[in-house]
Scaffold this motif. Structure first.
Motif, mmCIF file in Angstrom:
data_model
loop_
_atom_site.group_PDB
_atom_site.id
_atom_site.type_symbol
_atom_site.label_atom_id
_atom_site.label_comp_id
_atom_site.label_asym_id
_atom_site.label_seq_id
_atom_site.Cartn_x
_atom_site.Cartn_y
_atom_site.Cartn_z
ATOM 1 N N ASN A 113 35.834 13.887 -38.448
ATOM 2 C CA ASN A 113 35.468 14.463 -37.152
ATOM 3 C C ASN A 113 35.361 13.387 -36.086
ATOM 4 O OD1 ASN A 113 35.358 17.058 -38.159
ATOM 5 N ND2 ASN A 113 33.192 16.931 -38.686
ATOM 6 N N LYS A 114 34.846 12.225 -36.466
ATOM 7 C CA LYS A 114 34.711 11.123 -35.522
ATOM 8 C C LYS A 114 36.075 10.668 -35.037
ATOM 9 C CE LYS A 114 32.670 6.521 -35.010
ATOM 10 N NZ LYS A 114 31.948 5.417 -35.684
ATOM 11 N N MET A 115 37.037 10.587 -35.961
ATOM 12 C CA MET A 115 38.385 10.177 -35.590
ATOM 13 C C MET A 115 39.053 11.218 -34.706
ATOM 14 S SD MET A 115 38.749 7.214 -36.720
ATOM 15 C CE MET A 115 40.480 7.031 -36.315
ATOM 16 N N GLU A 116 38.834 12.513 -35.018
ATOM 17 C CA GLU A 116 39.443 13.568 -34.212
ATOM 18 C C GLU A 116 38.886 13.563 -32.798
ATOM 19 O OE1 GLU A 116 38.803 17.128 -36.420
ATOM 20 O OE2 GLU A 116 40.545 16.813 -37.725
ATOM 21 N N ASN A 117 37.606 13.216 -32.629
ATOM 22 C CA ASN A 117 36.996 13.179 -31.301
ATOM 23 C C ASN A 117 37.550 12.056 -30.440
ATOM 24 O OD1 ASN A 117 35.388 15.378 -31.830
ATOM 25 N ND2 ASN A 117 33.652 14.168 -32.555
ATOM 26 N N LYS A 118 38.223 11.086 -31.049
ATOM 27 C CA LYS A 118 38.780 9.968 -30.304
ATOM 28 C C LYS A 118 40.211 10.227 -29.868
ATOM 29 C CE LYS A 118 35.819 6.418 -32.361
ATOM 30 N NZ LYS A 118 35.746 5.142 -33.102
ATOM 31 N N LYS A 119 40.740 11.399 -30.188
ATOM 32 C CA LYS A 119 42.090 11.766 -29.781
ATOM 33 C C LYS A 119 42.066 12.372 -28.383
ATOM 34 C CE LYS A 119 44.568 13.833 -32.958
ATOM 35 N NZ LYS A 119 44.949 14.802 -34.018
ATOM 36 N N THR A 120 43.031 12.002 -27.580
ATOM 37 C CA THR A 120 43.047 12.418 -26.178
ATOM 38 C C THR A 120 44.443 12.859 -25.749
ATOM 39 O OG1 THR A 120 41.275 10.857 -25.627
ATOM 40 C CG2 THR A 120 42.599 11.662 -23.811
ATOM 41 N N LEU A 121 44.485 13.852 -24.862
ATOM 42 C CA LEU A 121 45.744 14.339 -24.298
ATOM 43 C C LEU A 121 45.730 14.115 -22.788
ATOM 44 C CD1 LEU A 121 48.433 15.884 -24.815
ATOM 45 C CD2 LEU A 121 47.179 17.983 -24.291
ATOM 46 N N VAL A 122 46.809 13.548 -22.269
ATOM 47 C CA VAL A 122 46.914 13.262 -20.834
ATOM 48 C C VAL A 122 48.030 14.096 -20.229
ATOM 49 C CG1 VAL A 122 47.367 11.498 -19.086
ATOM 50 C CG2 VAL A 122 46.091 10.898 -21.148
ATOM 51 N N LEU B 206 44.053 5.270 -22.059
ATOM 52 C CA LEU B 206 44.391 4.258 -23.049
ATOM 53 C C LEU B 206 43.275 3.228 -23.188
ATOM 54 C CD1 LEU B 206 48.150 3.703 -22.152
ATOM 55 C CD2 LEU B 206 47.275 4.633 -24.300
ATOM 56 N N GLU B 207 42.583 2.968 -22.090
ATOM 57 C CA GLU B 207 41.478 2.021 -22.090
ATOM 58 C C GLU B 207 40.252 2.580 -22.802
ATOM 59 O OE1 GLU B 207 39.713 -1.712 -21.008
ATOM 60 O OE2 GLU B 207 41.800 -1.018 -20.867
ATOM 61 N N GLU B 208 40.049 3.896 -22.700
ATOM 62 C CA GLU B 208 38.823 4.523 -23.192
ATOM 63 C C GLU B 208 38.951 5.175 -24.574
ATOM 64 O OE1 GLU B 208 37.041 5.740 -18.758
ATOM 65 O OE2 GLU B 208 37.803 7.285 -20.119
ATOM 66 N N ASN B 209 40.172 5.339 -25.071
ATOM 67 C CA ASN B 209 40.367 6.082 -26.318
ATOM 68 C C ASN B 209 41.294 5.340 -27.276
ATOM 69 O OD1 ASN B 209 39.129 8.930 -25.500
ATOM 70 N ND2 ASN B 209 40.351 8.201 -23.777
ATOM 71 N N GLU B 210 41.134 5.639 -28.563
ATOM 72 C CA GLU B 210 41.922 4.975 -29.589
ATOM 73 C C GLU B 210 43.288 5.621 -29.792
ATOM 74 O OE1 GLU B 210 39.828 4.503 -33.233
ATOM 75 O OE2 GLU B 210 38.132 3.464 -32.309
ATOM 76 N N TYR B 211 43.367 6.938 -29.582
ATOM 77 C CA TYR B 211 44.640 7.636 -29.786
ATOM 78 C C TYR B 211 44.918 8.529 -28.584
ATOM 79 C CZ TYR B 211 48.237 10.674 -31.720
ATOM 80 O OH TYR B 211 49.411 11.360 -31.913
ATOM 81 N N VAL B 212 46.103 8.374 -27.996
ATOM 82 C CA VAL B 212 46.456 9.117 -26.785
ATOM 83 C C VAL B 212 47.838 9.746 -26.945
ATOM 84 C CG1 VAL B 212 46.915 8.962 -24.304
ATOM 85 C CG2 VAL B 212 45.066 7.597 -25.317
ATOM 86 N N GLU B 213 47.929 11.006 -26.565
ATOM 87 C CA GLU B 213 49.215 11.696 -26.433
ATOM 88 C C GLU B 213 49.347 12.149 -24.984
ATOM 89 O OE1 GLU B 213 50.286 14.827 -29.098
ATOM 90 O OE2 GLU B 213 49.305 13.886 -30.818
ATOM 91 N N LYS C 166 53.230 9.446 -27.835
ATOM 92 C CA LYS C 166 54.017 10.673 -27.963
ATOM 93 C C LYS C 166 53.957 11.473 -26.664
ATOM 94 C CE LYS C 166 54.172 14.960 -30.680
ATOM 95 N NZ LYS C 166 53.505 15.718 -31.772
ATOM 96 N N LEU C 167 55.104 11.968 -26.216
ATOM 97 C CA LEU C 167 55.174 12.784 -25.007
ATOM 98 C C LEU C 167 55.788 14.136 -25.343
ATOM 99 C CD1 LEU C 167 54.997 13.227 -21.916
ATOM 100 C CD2 LEU C 167 57.276 12.189 -21.741
ATOM 101 N N LYS C 168 55.048 15.202 -25.045
ATOM 102 C CA LYS C 168 55.532 16.568 -25.244
ATOM 103 C C LYS C 168 55.915 17.155 -23.891
ATOM 104 C CE LYS C 168 56.072 20.504 -27.524
ATOM 105 N NZ LYS C 168 57.089 20.672 -28.605
ATOM 106 N N ILE C 169 57.158 17.610 -23.750
ATOM 107 C CA ILE C 169 57.620 18.203 -22.485
ATOM 108 C C ILE C 169 57.786 19.702 -22.667
ATOM 109 C CG2 ILE C 169 59.438 18.231 -20.750
ATOM 110 C CD1 ILE C 169 60.022 15.330 -21.394
ATOM 111 N N ILE C 170 57.115 20.467 -21.803
ATOM 112 C CA ILE C 170 57.150 21.928 -21.862
ATOM 113 C C ILE C 170 57.956 22.468 -20.676
ATOM 114 C CG2 ILE C 170 55.771 24.034 -21.943
ATOM 115 C CD1 ILE C 170 55.188 22.266 -24.278
ATOM 116 N N ASN C 171 58.857 23.385 -20.964
ATOM 117 C CA ASN C 171 59.647 24.015 -19.900
ATOM 118 C C ASN C 171 58.876 25.199 -19.320
ATOM 119 O OD1 ASN C 171 61.591 25.724 -18.509
ATOM 120 N ND2 ASN C 171 63.136 24.369 -19.361
ATOM 121 N N THR C 172 58.574 25.118 -18.037
ATOM 122 C CA THR C 172 57.860 26.205 -17.342
ATOM 123 C C THR C 172 58.565 26.530 -16.025
ATOM 124 O OG1 THR C 172 56.379 24.559 -16.322
ATOM 125 C CG2 THR C 172 55.604 25.612 -18.341
ATOM 126 N N ASP C 173 59.859 26.719 -16.102
ATOM 127 C CA ASP C 173 60.622 26.958 -14.879
ATOM 128 C C ASP C 173 60.562 28.406 -14.396
ATOM 129 O OD1 ASP C 173 62.113 28.140 -16.815
ATOM 130 O OD2 ASP C 173 64.000 27.119 -16.361
#
Length: 244
Positions: free
Chosen positions: A68-77, A93-100, A127-134
């Motif tokens: 749970n501690k590791m999951e709480n350090k995951k972040t999405l931007v 990136l400065e504040e978190n260990e894992y960023v997507e 990792k970058l996820k691109i979503i099509n919302t046209d």
């Protein structure tokens, strides 16, 4: 042998050892060894001695706490590729260990920003996820998505795309939910919001509650640029040593 010593007995443990080896292999992939260990012992219904089950439950709790501690350090931007989202990425990136990161292709005229988002993700090695919302052009009009519409200023500029930030954050939350990410960073700014109502702090606070209720999941919407000007974001990047 470890199980035998922990149990304080000399009973043949071939059946449970076989199960443990299999479960260990599976759990190694998932990173949840302790949980699988406890499940294995329960599955085989092996007669436990010396408080083995109690000890395993303690180990299981410790393992789950770590997970749970590791999951709480995951972040999405939310990464559009512009100045604000690039600054948000640097802060995350400065504040978190894992960023997507997640980006949206919605028919924007400044499509060059999407190329910048890909480049930023590549440089940051995330990792970058691109979503099509046209679909926006099918339900609303805006100079930001209309090729021939001239940009005009006013109380509400015609570059405003109704519901854009609402939909983007909602889709980001769905993706975060599936990835077990609770922290979401977005570069909306109230100080320099250009009249866009979906850049205000009241909107973000309200949406955070709504998304958490809608998915029964505790989301945290982070807006580190909320009270910064454009000049302030540049200084922030300079302070982080990311202004090249």
């Amino acid at each position: 042998l470890c199980v035998s010593r922990l149990a304080g007995c000399q009973t043949c443990l071939l059946p449970i050892v076989t199960q443990l080896i299999f479960r260990f292999f599976c759990s190694f992939v998932c990173g949840k060894f302790i949980t699988c260990l406890a499940g294995c012992v329960r599955f085989t219904r092996f007669p436990l001695y010396g408080g083995l089950w109690r000890k395993i439950r303690i180990l299981r709790r410790l393992g789950l706490c770590y997970i749970n501690k590791m999951e709480n350090k995951k972040t999405l931007v939310l990464l559009s590729g512009g100045q604000d989202s690039a600054t948000c990425l640097a802060i995350a990136l400065e504040e978190n260990e894992y960023v997507e990161a997640i980006a949206f292709e919605y028919g924007q005229r400044h499509i060059v920003e999407l190329k910048c988002a890909k480049k930023l993700a590549e440089l940051a090695q995330i990792k970058l996820k691109i979503i099509n919302t046209d679909f926006f052009k099918d339900i609303t009009s805006s100079a930001l998505i209309g090729e021939n519409e001239k940009i005009k200023n006013g109380n509400l500029p015609n570059t405003f795309v109704p519901g854009r930030n609402h939909i983007f954050l909602s889709l980001a939350a769905v993706y975060a939910y599936e990835q077990k990410i609770s922290k979401i960073y977005t570069g909306v700014c109230q100080t320099d919001f250009s009249g866009y109502p979906d850049c205000r702090e009241t909107f973000i606070v309200s949406l955070e509650k709504t998304l958490s209720l809608a998915m029964d999941y505790s989301f945290e919407l982070n807006t580190p640029l909320m009270h910064l000007t454009k000049a302030g974001t540049v200084k922030k990047m300079q302070k982080l040593g990311k202004l090249d």
